[in-house]
Design an enzyme around this catalytic site. Structure first.
Site, PDB file in Angstrom:
ATOM      1  N   ASN A  46     -12.647  47.517 -13.950  1.00 28.91           N
ATOM      2  CA  ASN A  46     -13.856  47.508 -12.725  1.00 28.91           C
ATOM      3  C   ASN A  46     -13.056  46.693 -11.714  1.00 28.91           C
ATOM      4  O   ASN A  46     -13.322  47.203 -10.382  1.00 28.91           O
ATOM      5  CB  ASN A  46     -14.703  46.777 -13.304  1.00 28.91           C
ATOM      6  CG  ASN A  46     -16.041  47.408 -13.958  1.00 28.91           C
ATOM      7  OD1 ASN A  46     -15.759  48.632 -14.174  1.00 28.91           O
ATOM      8  ND2 ASN A  46     -16.893  46.805 -14.543  1.00 28.91           N
ATOM      9  N   ARG A 373     -18.079  65.426 -11.785  1.00 35.73           N
ATOM     10  CA  ARG A 373     -17.024  64.751 -12.714  1.00 35.73           C
ATOM     11  C   ARG A 373     -16.977  65.752 -13.973  1.00 35.73           C
ATOM     12  O   ARG A 373     -18.124  65.797 -14.643  1.00 35.73           O
ATOM     13  CB  ARG A 373     -17.154  63.145 -12.857  1.00 35.73           C
ATOM     14  CG  ARG A 373     -17.184  62.407 -11.787  1.00 35.73           C
ATOM     15  CD  ARG A 373     -17.031  61.149 -12.262  1.00 35.73           C
ATOM     16  NE  ARG A 373     -17.375  60.083 -11.196  1.00 35.73           N
ATOM     17  CZ  ARG A 373     -16.282  59.827 -10.108  1.00 35.73           C
ATOM     18  NH1 ARG A 373     -15.342  60.490 -10.130  1.00 35.73           N
ATOM     19  NH2 ARG A 373     -16.869  58.894  -8.894  1.00 35.73           N
ATOM     20  N   ARG A 403     -14.260  60.793  -6.031  1.00 35.78           N
ATOM     21  CA  ARG A 403     -13.241  59.662  -6.171  1.00 35.78           C
ATOM     22  C   ARG A 403     -12.479  59.204  -7.358  1.00 35.78           C
ATOM     23  O   ARG A 403     -13.239  59.296  -8.507  1.00 35.78           O
ATOM     24  CB  ARG A 403     -13.726  58.277  -5.587  1.00 35.78           C
ATOM     25  CG  ARG A 403     -12.747  57.038  -5.523  1.00 35.78           C
ATOM     26  CD  ARG A 403     -13.328  55.824  -5.128  1.00 35.78           C
ATOM     27  NE  ARG A 403     -13.550  55.883  -4.001  1.00 35.78           N
ATOM     28  CZ  ARG A 403     -14.895  55.278  -3.307  1.00 35.78           C
ATOM     29  NH1 ARG A 403     -15.721  54.901  -4.322  1.00 35.78           N
ATOM     30  NH2 ARG A 403     -14.945  55.410  -1.998  1.00 35.78           N
ATOM     31  N   HIS A 433     -23.406  65.450  -4.660  1.00 31.61           N
ATOM     32  CA  HIS A 433     -23.365  64.674  -5.993  1.00 31.61           C
ATOM     33  C   HIS A 433     -24.690  64.851  -6.921  1.00 31.61           C
ATOM     34  O   HIS A 433     -24.504  64.166  -7.911  1.00 31.61           O
ATOM     35  CB  HIS A 433     -23.709  62.972  -5.268  1.00 31.61           C
ATOM     36  CG  HIS A 433     -23.489  62.148  -6.366  1.00 31.61           C
ATOM     37  ND1 HIS A 433     -24.569  61.247  -6.691  1.00 31.61           N
ATOM     38  CD2 HIS A 433     -22.482  61.665  -6.925  1.00 31.61           C
ATOM     39  CE1 HIS A 433     -24.135  60.298  -7.599  1.00 31.61           C
ATOM     40  NE2 HIS A 433     -22.625  60.448  -7.799  1.00 31.61           N
ATOM     41  N   TYR A 466     -22.890  57.113 -21.431  1.00 31.81           N
ATOM     42  CA  TYR A 466     -23.717  56.851 -20.394  1.00 31.81           C
ATOM     43  C   TYR A 466     -25.129  57.197 -20.525  1.00 31.81           C
ATOM     44  O   TYR A 466     -25.576  58.331 -21.409  1.00 31.81           O
ATOM     45  CB  TYR A 466     -23.436  57.710 -19.303  1.00 31.81           C
ATOM     46  CG  TYR A 466     -22.137  57.046 -18.288  1.00 31.81           C
ATOM     47  CD1 TYR A 466     -21.095  56.410 -19.031  1.00 31.81           C
ATOM     48  CD2 TYR A 466     -21.804  57.586 -17.083  1.00 31.81           C
ATOM     49  CE1 TYR A 466     -19.819  56.275 -18.269  1.00 31.81           C
ATOM     50  CE2 TYR A 466     -20.781  57.324 -16.289  1.00 31.81           C
ATOM     51  CZ  TYR A 466     -19.655  56.578 -17.080  1.00 31.81           C
ATOM     52  OH  TYR A 466     -18.596  56.309 -16.669  1.00 31.81           O
ATOM     53  N   HIS A 590     -27.259  54.555 -16.835  1.00 34.39           N
ATOM     54  CA  HIS A 590     -26.695  55.369 -15.707  1.00 34.39           C
ATOM     55  C   HIS A 590     -27.913  56.012 -15.084  1.00 34.39           C
ATOM     56  O   HIS A 590     -27.725  56.548 -13.927  1.00 34.39           O
ATOM     57  CB  HIS A 590     -25.672  56.230 -16.027  1.00 34.39           C
ATOM     58  CG  HIS A 590     -24.970  56.897 -15.025  1.00 34.39           C
ATOM     59  ND1 HIS A 590     -25.165  58.155 -14.774  1.00 34.39           N
ATOM     60  CD2 HIS A 590     -24.002  56.396 -13.911  1.00 34.39           C
ATOM     61  CE1 HIS A 590     -24.366  58.509 -13.554  1.00 34.39           C
ATOM     62  NE2 HIS A 590     -23.670  57.461 -13.380  1.00 34.39           N
TER      63      HIS A 590
END
Length: 686
Positions: A46, A373, A403, A433, A466, A590
Site C-alpha cells: 500500500n 481489471r 492504473r 469504471h 474482495y 470493497h
C-alpha cells in the site's frame, strides 16, 4: 460574523490512518501468525503505491505559486512534511512488529528466518551451492565511478549498495547490484530436529558477496539494501486514437524513470555511504525514509508457511446460492427473479457460468460488457472469445487506463480482437469504471435482456479476496437503462436521462444529492430520516458538505468507510449525528452500498463508485437500485452485521486513533465470520 471553517481532513493524511489500521492487523495477536506477516506485506505494498501516485502528485503541486496553493485548500510542502513524520513513525512500528514480535513468535513455532551471519557450516554450504547454481549468473554488479552519472535505479527494484576497501587503505570503491525481480525471495533450508529454517535472497547474496567480487583485491565488503519508489503517474495525451496504445506503452516505459519519491535504506548503512548515495541520486530530504533490513516487503505476501496450518486463517470454501445449479440454465432462473452473489463468500463460478451459457445459447445474439481489471488467466475472457467463435456479437469496453493494469489490459485487448471480439478502448476524458454486463436474447421474436451488475471487477482472482455484491437481473427497469448506456459507450460518448440507474459523469452528483435532500426534508418535517453509506473512500468535499448539512437537519448518518475518510464525525455544529466505522479483516471490504430511509420505504443502491470527486466527474460509474425484496433484505442483514461488529471495526473520530469499536452487545460480533455463517445457513441446498 465569520463563517466557520468546514472540517475536512486531508485525504493523504486520512489514507495513512487507514494504512495504520492494516498495521493494527499485523499487531493483533488473535490473527494467525502467517496472516500477520501478510498484513505487514499489504501495509508495505500500500505504501509503495501511495508514494508512486499520491506523494508524486503532492510533490508536483509543491511547485505551485501561493495563489494556486490557496485554491488547493492546503499547503503541499506542509502535507509532505506531515506525511514523512507519520510514515517514519509507522516504519518504526513496522520494524518493531517484525523484528521484535513476529520473528520471535515464528521462533516459538520452531520457524527461524536466518540472516547471513547466522548460518552454520552445513547450512552455509547449502546456501553457497544454491547461490552458485541459481543466483550468481543472474547478478550483474556495476562499479560506480563517482565522477560520472549514477546508474538509473528502477522503480521498486531491490539493490545492494556496496562499499569495497582494503584494511589500512583510505581508498574505497562503490558498486551497485540489482536483484532480478523474478528471483525467488525465500529459500527453505533443510530441516534439523524439527526446526524449520528460511533465508531471504538478500541474505544469500550477502553471505556469498565474495563470490561476486573475487577478482578484486579487497578484504572488506559492506553491502546494504536500498529501494527507490518513483513517480508512477502517467503523462499521456488524452486523445484516444489509433496511436493511443503505442502512447500508453511509451508512458509505461517512462514510469520506471519517474522522479524518485522515496529512498528506503537500511538504517545500518554508515553515514558516509548514505551521503554518497543521496548526493548521486539527488533525492530530497523529505523523501529519505529510514527502513529496515528487508525492503519490497510486499513479497512477503508469499511468505511460506512451513509450520502448522493453524498459522493461517482456516479456509472458507465458497458457498452455493440457493436456487442456482450448475446443471440448470442460469438465464432461465434470472427470468423469474433476481439473484445475488455475495463475494467472496459465495462462488464466482456463477458469473462464469452465466457468460458460458450466453456463449453457447442459440437464442443469445449479443453480449456487452465493461472490463477494468482482469485475472491473469481470465475465464471471463475465454467465455467472451467462445461467444464470438459461436457467432455472437461481442462488444467489450476495455479500460486501458486502469492504473497498474495497463499492460495486462493491452494484452487482453489484443487477444480479444484477434478472436473477433469488438473492442472499444473507452472514452477520451473518462475512465470506464462501471462493472456491468448485458446479454441480448431473442425470445418469440423479441429482444429480452439479462444483466449482471456488480460493485467489483469481472476478476475471478480478486473475487476470492474482495467483499462485493453481484446481481443478476432481467428487470426491464434496469436493462432498458443498460441498453442506452452501452449504446453510448460503444459510440464513444456519455449519456444522461436514465430513469433508474445513477450514472456518472453527467448525473450521479445531482441524483445522489437529491436522495440526501429527501432525507433532509423528512428530518425537518419531524419524521424519521437516516442515511447508511458503505464505501471504500469518502473524499469529495461536496458530498462531505452535504452530509454535514444532513446531520445538522437531524438526519442520522451511519458510514462504513474502509479507507480514506475526509469527513470528521462528532464535530459540534457539523457532524453530531454522524458516526463512522472502518472494518479491516481477512477479506477486503470493497462493496459500495447506499441506503436511504425514504420515510419507512427504504431504498437501496449498489454502485461501482466511491464518494470521491473522480467517481462523480471523471469516470463512467453505475449505481443501480436493488429492486428485489429478498435480495435487498440479504444485503441489509450483511450491513447490519458490519454495524454491530465489535471485533474488527474501528471508530473513525476526530482523534484519528483507530480505536476498536465497542458496543453494548454481550457477544462478540465479527462481521465477516457472521456473514459467512449466515449465508451458509440461508443457502443450504435442498
Amino acid at each position: 460574523m465569520t463563517k466557520k471553517k468546514v472540517p475536512f481532513l486531508n485525504r493523504e493524511i486520512s489514507w495513512l490512518y487507514f494504512n495504520e489500521r492494516v498495521l493494527q492487523e499485523a499487531a493483533d495477536e488473535s490473527v494467525p501468525l502467517i496472516e500477520r506477516i501478510k498484513f505487514l506485506s499489504i501495509f508495505s505494498s500500500n505504501l509503495d503505491e501511495f508514494y508512486r501516485v499520491r506523494v508524486a502528485t503532492i510533490n508536483r503541486l509543491a511547485n505551485l505559486n501561493e495563489k494556486s496553493k490557496a485554491l488547493l485548500g492546503f499547503n503541499p510542502k506542509k502535507v509532505l512534511n506531515e506525511i514523512k513524520n507519520i510514515v517514519v513513525r509507522q516504519e518504526r512500528r513496522f520494524e518493531q512488529l517484525f523484528q521484535a514480535t513476529l520473528i520471535n513468535e515464528l521462533a516459538q513455532n520452531r520457524i527461524f528466518i536466518l540472516n547471513d551471519t547466522q548460518l552454520n557450516v552445513s547450512r552455509g554450504e547449502f546456501v553457497r551451492n544454491h547461490f552458485r547454481d541459481r543466483i550468481l549468473s543472474n547478478l550483474v554488479p556495476i562499479l560506480i565511478d563517482l565522477d560520472k552519472p549514477f546508474p538509473e535505479l528502477k522503480d521498486r527494484f531491490l539493490y545492494f549498495f556496496v562499499r569495497l576497501f582494503k584494511k589500512g587503505s583510505k581508498n574505497k570503491r562503490y558498486a551497485l547490484i540489482e536483484l532480478p525481480q523474478d528471483l525467488p525471495r525465500f529459500l527453505i533450508l533443510p530441516e534439523t530436529n524439527g526446526l524449520k529454517f528460511i533465508i531471504l535472497a538478500e541474505d544469500i547474496i550477502k553471505y556469498c558477496m565474495n563470490d561476486i567480487f573475487y577478482i578484486f583485491d579487497y578484504d572488506e565488503l559492506d553491502a546494504f539494501s536500498i529501494q527507490v519508489t518513483r513517480d508512477a503517474e502517467l503523462d499521456i495525451d488524452k486523445n484516444i486514437s489509433d496511436k493511443f496504445i503505442e502512447e500508453l506503452k511509451t508512458s509505461l516505459d517512462k514510469r520506471r524513470k519517474g522522479k524518485p519519491m522515496r529512498l528506503l535504506y537500511d538504517t545500518e548503512m554508515p553515514f558516509d555511504m548514505l551521503s554518497v548515495l543521496v548526493a548521486k541520486i539527488k533525492i530530497e530530504a523529505e523523501s529519505l525514509i529510514p527502513g529496515n533490513r528487508y525492503h519490497r516487503f510486499g513479497d512477503f505476501i508469499r511468505f511460506p508457511n512451513v509450520g502448522s496450518p493453524t498459522l493461517e486463517y482456516p479456509p472458507t470454501p465458497p458457498l452455493k446460492v440457493l436456487g442456482l445449479h450448475r446443471t440448470e440454465s442460469i438465464i432461465d432462473k434470472i427470468a423469474t427473479k433476481d439473484y445475488l452473489i455475495n463475494l467472496p463468500y459465495q462462488s464466482y463460478d456463477y458469473i462464469i457460468l452465466f457468460l458460458r451459457e450466453a456463449a453457447i445459447d442459440p437464442k443469445v445474439t449479443e453480449i456487452n460488457i465493461t472490463l477494468y481489471r482482469l485475472a491473469e488467466n481470465s475465464r471471463v475472457i475465454n467465455a467472451l472469445i467462445n461467444a464470438a467463435k459461436n457467432g455472437k456479437l461481442v462488444k467489450v469496453v476495455v479500460e486501458l487506463k486502469a492504473r497498474f493494469d495497463e499492460n495486462a489490459n493491452i494484452y487482453w485487448s489484443n487477444r480479444l480482437e484477434e478472436e473477433g471480439v469488438q473492442v472499444n478502448y473507452g472514452l477520451t476524458d473518462y475512465k470506464v469504471h462501471s462493472k456491468i454486463c448485458l446479454v441480448k436474447r431473442m425470445e418469440r421474436g423479441r429482444a429480452v435482456y439479462y444483466a449482471n451488475l456488480a460493485t467489483g471487477n469481472f476478476n475471478e482472482k480478486t473475487a476470492k479476496l474482495y467483499c462485493d455484491h453481484s446481481i443478476f437481473t432481467a428487470k426491464r427497469e434496469i436493462t432498458r437503462d443498460l441498453v442506452k448506456l452501452f449504446s453510448a459507450l460503444n459510440n464513444h460518448t456519455v449519456a444522461k436521462g436514465f430513469k433508474h440507474l445513477i450514472v456518472s459523469p453527467l448525473e450521479s452528483r445531482n441524483k445522489f444529492y437529491r436522495l440526501i435532500d429527501r432525507e433532509i426534508r423528512s428530518a425537518k418535517a419531524g419524521k424519521a430520516a437516516y442515511l447508511l453509506l458503505k464505501v471504500n473512500s469518502l473524499a469529495d468535499e461536496g458530498v462531505v458538505n452535504k452530509l454535514y448539512q444532513a446531520s445538522n437537519a437531524g438526519v442520522k448518518v451511519k458510514l462504513i468507510v474502509r479507507g480514506i475518510c475526509c469527513l470528521i464525525p462528532g464535530i459540534k455544529g457539523f457532524s453530531e449525528n454522524i458516526t463512522v466505522i472502518s472494518i479491516i479483516d481477512k477479506f477486503l471490504e470493497h462493496a459500495r452500498v447506499y441506503i436511504f430511509g425514504n420515510q419507512g420505504k427504504e431504498e437501496m443502491y449498489l454502485s461501482s463508485a466511491d464518494l470521491m470527486s473522480r467517481n462523480f466527474e471523471h469516470r463512467v460509474e453505475v449505481g443501480f437500485p436493488v429492486l428485489d425484496d429478498d435480495v435487498r433484505q440479504e444485503i441489509r442483514d450483511i450491513i447490519d452485521f458490519q454495524l454491530q461488529d465489535n471485533v474488527k471495526a474501528r471508530d473513525i473520530t476526530k482523534l484519528n486513533n483507530n480505536r476498536y469499536h465497542k458496543n453494548r452487545l454481550g457477544t462478540k460480533v465479527r462481521a465477516q465470520v457472521n456473514t459467512y455463517n449466515y449465508l451458509k445457513n440461508k443457502h443450504q441446498q435442498d
